[in-house]
Each structure stands twice: as C-alpha cells, then as structure tokens.
Design an enzyme around this catalytic site. Structure first.
Site, PDB file in Angstrom:
ATOM      1  N   LYS A  91      -8.332   6.051  15.716  1.00  0.00           N
ATOM      2  CA  LYS A  91      -8.827   5.348  14.543  1.00  0.00           C
ATOM      3  C   LYS A  91     -10.128   4.639  14.903  1.00  0.00           C
ATOM      4  O   LYS A  91     -10.223   3.974  15.927  1.00  0.00           O
ATOM      5  CB  LYS A  91      -7.778   4.346  14.062  1.00  0.00           C
ATOM      6  CG  LYS A  91      -7.948   3.862  12.643  1.00  0.00           C
ATOM      7  CD  LYS A  91      -6.706   3.114  12.179  1.00  0.00           C
ATOM      8  CE  LYS A  91      -6.852   2.657  10.745  1.00  0.00           C
ATOM      9  NZ  LYS A  91      -5.638   1.984  10.250  1.00  0.00           N
ATOM     10  N   GLU A 130       9.226   0.584   1.808  1.00  0.00           N
ATOM     11  CA  GLU A 130       9.587  -0.507   0.907  1.00  0.00           C
ATOM     12  C   GLU A 130      11.048  -0.464   0.476  1.00  0.00           C
ATOM     13  O   GLU A 130      11.677  -1.514   0.296  1.00  0.00           O
ATOM     14  CB  GLU A 130       8.664  -0.487  -0.323  1.00  0.00           C
ATOM     15  CG  GLU A 130       7.226  -0.863  -0.040  1.00  0.00           C
ATOM     16  CD  GLU A 130       6.383   0.284   0.480  1.00  0.00           C
ATOM     17  OE1 GLU A 130       5.219   0.049   0.825  1.00  0.00           O
ATOM     18  OE2 GLU A 130       6.902   1.432   0.553  1.00  0.00           O
ATOM     19  N   ARG A 186       7.917   0.914  -5.356  1.00  0.00           N
ATOM     20  CA  ARG A 186       8.537   1.986  -4.580  1.00  0.00           C
ATOM     21  C   ARG A 186       9.964   1.628  -4.170  1.00  0.00           C
ATOM     22  O   ARG A 186      10.746   2.502  -3.807  1.00  0.00           O
ATOM     23  CB  ARG A 186       7.678   2.266  -3.339  1.00  0.00           C
ATOM     24  CG  ARG A 186       6.290   2.788  -3.675  1.00  0.00           C
ATOM     25  CD  ARG A 186       5.316   2.602  -2.516  1.00  0.00           C
ATOM     26  NE  ARG A 186       5.639   3.408  -1.375  1.00  0.00           N
ATOM     27  CZ  ARG A 186       5.023   4.549  -1.049  1.00  0.00           C
ATOM     28  NH1 ARG A 186       4.057   5.015  -1.819  1.00  0.00           N
ATOM     29  NH2 ARG A 186       5.350   5.212   0.030  1.00  0.00           N
TER      30      ARG A 186
END
Length: 649
Positions: A291, A377, A405
């Site tokens: 990243k 979630e 969600r």
C-alpha cells in the site's frame, strides 16, 4: 521512486500520453510497462495532491491494473475493484485521465467505480467485499447467455475480512463458473511472496501442462466414483497447499495460484496470460502488493495516507485548515475514554474504522477493552450483543452507512432480545466527497421503527458528550446516537456529559408564530433561520428534539398548540423523525385545528458528491431553505415573492 520538484506543473508522462484506453496498451512492449507504471503513479499522486482522496490503495495496484488491462479484453471482459477506492489508476487508463483532477469534486469523477460514469466500471463499489458475489453473478449470466468472457474480481484492502466474500467463494466453487479472483494482499496478512521460486511455481501452476493434467485427472477420477474423486482431489489440493499456501481456497473449489509479487510485471503478465488461455472454473490468484507503493510518505505511513486531503507532493504534508472547534468524532472518542475511566464494564467495538470513528482514542487508553473486528459489521453487532448478555456495556461504533450491513443482526440479535448495546453512529447526514455510498441517510428511519429502541441525535458537540454518558448509563435496552462528520459548532463544553432524561427535548429559543423542531445538527441552521424569520415579523421558537424515539409528546403538543406553523428538520430520509412526529400529530388530532405543519428531510435521491455545504443547500436543509419552507407553508410562495405582503405582528 517518484520525485518531482516543480509542483506547479503536471509530471512529464511521455509513455502514458500514448494511452487513452486499454486497447492502446496492446501496442506497448512488455519491457516498457514498468516505465508506464511509474508515469501512472506520478499522474495519480499529482492528481490526488490537488483534490484529496484515497491514495495508498491505488498506488499499490498500479502494476496489477496495467497488467489486467494489458492481458484481458476490457470492457468485454469484466473487471470489478473491491473496494472501489483502488480504482484511480483504472480511471486514468480507461478514458478519464483528462478529468482525473476533478476526483471527488462537485460535477467531477467519483472517488469509486460508478457504472454511470464509464463502460469500464462494471460494478459500483463504495462499500467492500461485494466483488466476488457480483463477479459470480456476471460469470453465471454470461454462461447462461452463451457469451464467452473472463470476469476478474480484484479484492483487497481488508475486504476479505467480511463474511460476504467467503459466502461468495463458497458458492463460486460449487457452481464451477469461470471467475478469476485476484486477492490483493496489501498488508501481507496472509503470506508474503517467496521471491523467484514463488514466481516460478505460480507460472508452472497456471501453465497449460499443469492445468491440462489437472483437467485430465478430473476426468479420470470421475470414473472412480464420487468418494474416490473427492479423496484424490483433496490429496492433490493439500500437496499443492504445502507449496503455495492455497489449501483453504482449494477446499472451497478454487484453483489457487501464488502468492506472487504484485509489483513485478515479469511475474504478473505470464500468470495472467496463462489463466486467460488455459482451463476453466474459478481461479484465485494471490498477489502481494505494498500500500502506498512508489511514494515514500505513503509507504512509511499507509494508515495516514489511506485517505488524504490536498497535500504537498515533495514533503507529503497535508493541507488541513485549522479547526475552529473539535470534530464530532474526536469529541466522541474523548468522551468515551472519560466514561471508560469511570466504568470498567465499557468496551468499544469497531468494524475496521478505529480512526474514522474515534475508537482509536479508547484503544490507546484501554487496548484490552477495544475490539476491531475488521470489515464485518454483522459480526460486530452480534459480538456486541453477546457481550451485553454478560453484563458488559458495549459501544458498537459504526458509520451510519455501514451499520446498514448489520441491520438483520440489529433487529434479531439486539432489539428483539432488548439487549443494552450502544450504537454510536458516525457520519450522519451528507459526507461531501465520498458521495451517496457513504452518506448517513437512513439510520433514523431503520432504527426508530424498532420497538424498544432509544434513538438520539446530537445537536452540537456538547450534546454529543451528554449522549455518550446517557448511553453508558442506560441498561434498559438498545440505544443509539448519531453525529456528523466534521467540526462541531464551537459551543462551550461541559467537564463531563450529563445523563439526559430519556425522551425529553428542550426549547432553545422562544417565539410565538413559527416553531422549528430540529433533530440533529441542523439546529445551528434553525437558529440562523429564526433570526431571519424574526426580522420578517415571524416570531420563531426553536426546539431541539434530542430523541426520535421515544418522542417528547409534551414538547410536540406545546409546539403544535401554541404556533401557527410547525416545521421538523432532520439530516435523514423520509420515514425518520418527521414521520414519527406526524404520526403522533395525526393520532392526537393536532392537525385538525388549522396547524400548518411540514417535514424537512434529505431529498429522495442518491445525491452525487460535492462539499457538504453545497449538498445541504441543494437539499434545502440550510438557513435559506428553512426560511423558504416557512414562507411557502404560510403563503404558498417563496420568501422573496411573499415577503412584501406577509402578515405583520
């Protein structure tokens, strides 16, 4: 490494200048692709430095994006990025480079993939972990329609922590559809590549000879019966697993390749070509990337450069205006630490957003009482419910848009069982550059309809502090409180929050003709609107509801009986606070005596990204919009038209 000294001009990109669409990549020699990757990186860094946006994830997939578009025939072959903020290099290479410096600006490019924006954006993605399910749907649809195409799902940046991804993997393996999943492992959370040997094994495993033997083996074992077939397949899978680490994916029915270096085009290209040309069924390619690759500040601090404001390319310093007041997120985090210091039963839960929700502050103070469950979630909600059954006081802290969600778990695992789970809901209302996918629009509507739920909204940062303490002290059932992104309004802060009386609002400003009943942080705009209305001869009361459930019935009766006009204002969809108020007014007969009442909500559209101020103005939820609504309610005309003949005190 990208180095550029004249930041007033875009970087020089002679090779990238020859590429407008992926078809242009076909003419570029493989040996020149590393140069193209450097130029794409420079272009992306320059663009994001001017607009702000997601930086680290996109920098990590530059070579992978080039390789996919080089090898596959997009847009005929389908390409899905998960999560969507990895897509900036993809946008540069798919006909949108001339608009890349409009990223996340009003009228500009979305910060995520968006089907309406380009034929190369095959699936919209602002949330995570959807790519394998969507890709499988596309692959099966293509098979059913007799269309031969590759479907490639690039999943990474934490998205593999969500259960939905594994549900899709399980289904894909059973269906044996032609789906290519590229696992972009950008934090080395699964396994690092092992250099040249890993690349060699990946090329061998994806080659025609090996895959041909595999297919022949399938036909042979089919004659031996289901049990023998299963035993032999598992034995081969486990043998490969010892070398490649892919046993879990093989068990799910995927042919696993990797891990390979996602920044080495000499490794990527032959593997992708082999997969394109050989075999069928689902394939998973494990690619390891870094990243922030190619930009030193982002490599050194990937968390801080995941999402950035405008920044100086040379130094990496982000341009952030000095706040006039603390952010709501920071106020929540500090208040939770304060309550946690006084109550050892308080625990904090977040779903991969510790910094975004303020839970990182609690984690610093109480690392053993803080739980980041990843992008999961549904699990976060039921995990919190389990804690609540044992007497803990969990704060399940999730963005409004992400809490959707876990809604089934909120209903069945929390509300029905009346468990005292606390739901701090960040990013209430419009969120600006992240647009419709991240807007906190629906939580009041989907929580206030649940029996026994307490639903609050903070009007300012001091009220937020009161609500943290109120939630901590409330053990009768589930309780939520919402607050927006951004800074507070600069009110004086209490040393510690007060415990609010459940279901009681407050009068903030007294008047006689018009009543503005606010739920949430539109209260400040209501107070400004009241000044304008008073100046026009309309004496105005402003009230802060605090609670959408239970409603303050006495307050609503008072406002309805002693004012000609009652306007409710909220940062949420139809079906929320205003709907509950009107249900009460109707059931009490308070609409029968000439009261003129209106409900102001977020418009019934998915609004594109812009500044929050512009979005609220467009929605009519700012000072001017509130005043105009009052004038239209009284006269049927806008303020400028009606003001001359409006009745005087």
């Amino acid at each position: 490494m990208i180095v550029r000294h004249d930041v007033t001009k875009p970087p020089e990109t002679p090779l990238l200048d020859t590429v407008r669409f992926p078809s242009d990549l076909k003419a570029i020699d493989d040996k020149l692709l590393p140069q193209l990757a450097q130029e794409v990186r420079a272009e992306m860094i320059d663009a994001v430095s001017r607009t702000g946006g997601h930086l680290g994830a996109g920098l990590g997939v530059v070579e992978l994006t080039i390789a996919i578009h080089k090898v596959f025939d997009t847009p005929h072959d389908r390409l899905i990025f998960d999560v969507g903020h990895q897509c900036y290099p993809h946008k540069i290479l798919t006909g949108r480079r001339d608009r890349i410096r409009t990223l996340r600006q009003e009228g500009g490019l979305s910060g995520f993939t968006k089907r309406a924006e380009s034929e190369y954006d095959d699936f919209g993605a602002g949330h995570s972990s959807t790519s394998i399910s969507a890709g499988l749907g596309m692959a099966v649809a293509s098979q059913l329609q007799g269309v031969k195409r590759n479907v490639i799902s690039v999943i990474g940046d934490g998205a593999m922590s969500a259960g939905m991804a594994y549900e899709a993997l399980n289904n894909a393996g059973a269906l044996d559809a032609r789906l290519i999943v590229i696992l972009n492992d950008n934090d080395m959370s699964i396994a690092p590549p092992t250099g040249a040997m890993s690349a060699y094994l990946a090329r061998m495993a994806s080659g025609r000879t090996y895959m041909g033997i595999r297919e022949a083996g399938k036909k042979l074992t089919a004659y031996l019966g289901e049990s023998a077939d299963r035993a032999i397949s598992r034995a081969v899978g486990h043998a490969r697993g010892y070398v490649t680490g892919g046993t879990m994916f093989e068990e799910l029915g995927f042919y696993h390749i990797g891990p390979i270096d996602g920044h080495n085009l000499e490794h990527l290209l032959p593997v992708l070509r082999n997969v394109r040309d050989n075999g069928d069924g689902p394939v998973l390619i494990h690619v390891v990337t870094q990243k922030g690759k190619g930009y030193a500040p982002a490599e050194a601090a990937s968390d801080k450069y995941h999402g950035v404001s405008k920044f100086d390319v040379v130094t990496g310093t982000q341009a952030k205006a000095k706040p006039n007041a603390p952010s709501y997120t920071a106020v929540f985090g500090e208040a939770l630490v304060q309550e946690g210091t006084l109550d050892d039963k308080i625990v904090a839960i977040t779903a991969a957003m510790p910094g975004g929700t303020g839970v990182d502050k609690f984690a610093t103070a109480f690392p053993d009482l803080t739980f980041d469950v990843g992008i999961a979630e549904q699990h976060a909600v039921t995990f919190a419910a389990g804690m609540a059954t044992e007497g803990l006081r969990p704060f399940c802290t999730i963005y409004s848009t992400f809490l959707q969600r876990g809604y089934d778990q909120v209903v069945h695992d929390v509300a029905i069982q009346k468990l005292p789970v606390r739901f701090p809901i960040d990013r209430a209302g419009f969120v600006g550059a992240d647009g419709a996918t991240h807007a906190g629009t629906f939580d009041t509507a989907y929580l206030a309809c649940l029996p026994g739920f307490v639903v609050m909204a903070a009007a300012d940062e001091a009220e937020l502090k009161h609500m943290v303490r109120t939630a901590a002290a409330y053990d009768e059932g589930p309780i939520s409180f919402r607050y927006p992104r951004g800074e507070g309004v600069g009110v004086e802060m209490p040393a510690r929050g007060e415990i609010l009386e459940i279901g009681k609002g407050r009068i903030v400003r007294e008047g006689a003709k018009v009543a503005l009943l606010s739920f949430g942080t539109r209260l400040a705009e209501c107070l400004l609107a009241a000044e304008d209305l008073d100046a026009a001869g309309l004496s105005t009361t402003v009230a802060d509801a605090r609670f959408a459930k239970p409603l303050d019935h006495d307050l609503i009766r008072q406002l309805a009986r002693h004012h000609e006009v009652l306007i409710t204002i909220e940062e949420g969809s139809v079906g929320g606070f205003g709907s509950h108020v009107f249900q009460f007014l109707s059931s009490e007969g308070l609409l029968d005596g000439g009261l003129r009442a209106r409900s102001m909500v977020m418009p019934d559209i998915f609004m594109d990204h812009a500044s929050p101020e512009a979005m609220y103005a467009r929605a009519g939820l700012d000072r001017r919009g509130i005043v105009d609504t009052v004038f239209r309610t009284l006269t049927g005309q806008a303020r400028d038209t009606a003001q001359v003949s409006l009745l005087k005190p």
